[in-house]
Scaffold this motif. Sequence first.
Motif, short mmCIF file in Angstrom:
data_model
loop_
_atom_site.label_atom_id
_atom_site.label_comp_id
_atom_site.label_asym_id
_atom_site.label_seq_id
_atom_site.Cartn_x
_atom_site.Cartn_y
_atom_site.Cartn_z
N ILE A 167 22.58 37.43 -2.30
CA ILE A 167 22.12 36.61 -3.71
C ILE A 167 20.92 36.49 -3.84
O ILE A 167 20.30 35.43 -3.53
CB ILE A 167 23.13 35.28 -3.71
CG1 ILE A 167 24.54 35.65 -3.17
CG2 ILE A 167 23.32 34.69 -4.81
CD1 ILE A 167 25.64 34.44 -2.86
N PRO A 168 20.44 37.29 -4.77
CA PRO A 168 19.01 37.17 -5.17
C PRO A 168 18.64 35.96 -6.31
O PRO A 168 19.65 35.58 -7.00
CB PRO A 168 18.45 38.54 -5.83
CG PRO A 168 19.95 39.06 -6.45
CD PRO A 168 20.93 38.58 -5.17
N LEU A 169 17.37 35.52 -6.36
CA LEU A 169 17.30 34.50 -7.17
C LEU A 169 17.64 34.82 -8.61
O LEU A 169 17.96 34.27 -9.49
CB LEU A 169 15.68 33.91 -7.01
CG LEU A 169 15.49 32.95 -7.82
CD1 LEU A 169 15.98 31.48 -7.67
CD2 LEU A 169 13.87 32.69 -7.53
N THR A 170 17.39 36.17 -9.05
CA THR A 170 17.39 36.91 -10.18
C THR A 170 18.88 36.47 -10.84
O THR A 170 19.08 36.08 -11.88
CB THR A 170 16.96 38.16 -10.52
OG1 THR A 170 17.63 38.83 -9.42
CG2 THR A 170 15.53 38.31 -10.27
N ASP A 171 19.77 36.86 -10.01
CA ASP A 171 21.23 36.85 -10.42
C ASP A 171 21.50 35.35 -10.43
O ASP A 171 22.36 35.13 -11.51
CB ASP A 171 22.08 37.34 -9.07
CG ASP A 171 22.11 38.85 -9.00
OD1 ASP A 171 21.13 39.37 -9.99
OD2 ASP A 171 22.42 39.52 -8.15
#
Length: 315
Positions: A167-171
Motif C-alpha cells: 500500500i503506497p502513500l500515493t494510494d
Amino acid sequence: MTSLTDRYLAATLPAVPVARRAEIATELRASIDDMVEARTAGGQDTTTAEREVLTELGDPAQLAARYADRRLHLIGPTYFLAWERLLKRLLSFLPATVGVIMGALEAVDGNPGGAIGEGIVAALMVALHICFWVTLVFAVLERLNVPLDLPEWTVDRLPEERVDRQIPLTDTGASIGWLVLVIAYLPWQHYRSFVSDGAGGDVPILDPTLWSFWLPFLIAVLVATIGFEVVKYRVGRWTWPLVAVNVVLNLAFAVPVIWLLLTDRLFNPDVVQHVAWFSEGDNLDTVNAVVVAGTVLIVLWDVVDSVVKAYRHRR
C-alpha cells in the motif's frame, strides 16, 4: 539519379557538427565504399551490396548522434533516479492536496455540486504540470551536464520500509482526499445545489429527512473509512482482518445507499419536481439503476482486490 550513398550522407551530415562535417563526410564515404567493395569482391552486385551496407549502418539520425556524441534520450541514467524520486515524491501528495483545497473552495463558493469535479480536474492539472516541468528541468540539466552534487549512496540510506509493502502513500493520499470531498459534499448539498426553488433558494439534492439518521450514519462510516486507510497504510499490506474490516465498511455504506435508492428515499422529491428531465419517462428509474449498479461494482471491485492481495501475500 543520386546514389543511395549520396542520399545517406545528405541525411546524416546536417546533424553533425559543422566543423567536422567535411571530415566525417570523407570518412563515412570511404568506409561505405570499402564495405561495398568487400561485398562485390565476394560476387555480390554493387546495387545490392550498397543497399545492405547502408541498412547495416542504420538510421542516419542515430549515426549522426554517435558522431556528434549527442544523447538520444530525454533523461539518461546519471539523472534518471533523481528525476524519478523527485517526481514520485511530488506526485504522492501535491495533486491530492490541491484537489481537496480546490474542491473545498468550490463548495464554499456556493457550488458544492461541482466541488468533486473541480477537485479532480485541479488534481489532474497539477499532476500534468509536475510531470512536464520536472522532466523539462532534468532534461535541460542533462544537456548542459550540470552536476547534481548528490550525496554518495551508503547502506545508511536504505529505507526502513519493508519490501513487502503493498500500500503506497500515493494510494492512501488519493483515497483520503476523495473521502474528504464526499464528506464535505453531504452537508453542503443541503444548503447549496444546482437546483433552484424559483425564489432564489437552493433545493437540497438528498432528502432532508435523511439528516435524522442516515446521512450522519453515512458520514460516520466515511470518517471510519479514513481511519481505516491510515491503519491500512501503517500496516503496509492487506491482511485478513483488514479485509474483513474493509468488507464491513463497504457494506455499511453501500447497503443503506442502495436500499434508499430502491425505495426512492435518497433523492429529495422536490428535486424531481423542479427538474423536468427526472419526470420524463423512466429517467429517474434509470438514474437510480445506474447509481445502484455503479455502487455494487465499486464495492465488488474493492473487496475482490483486497482479497486477492491478501491471498497473494500469504503465498
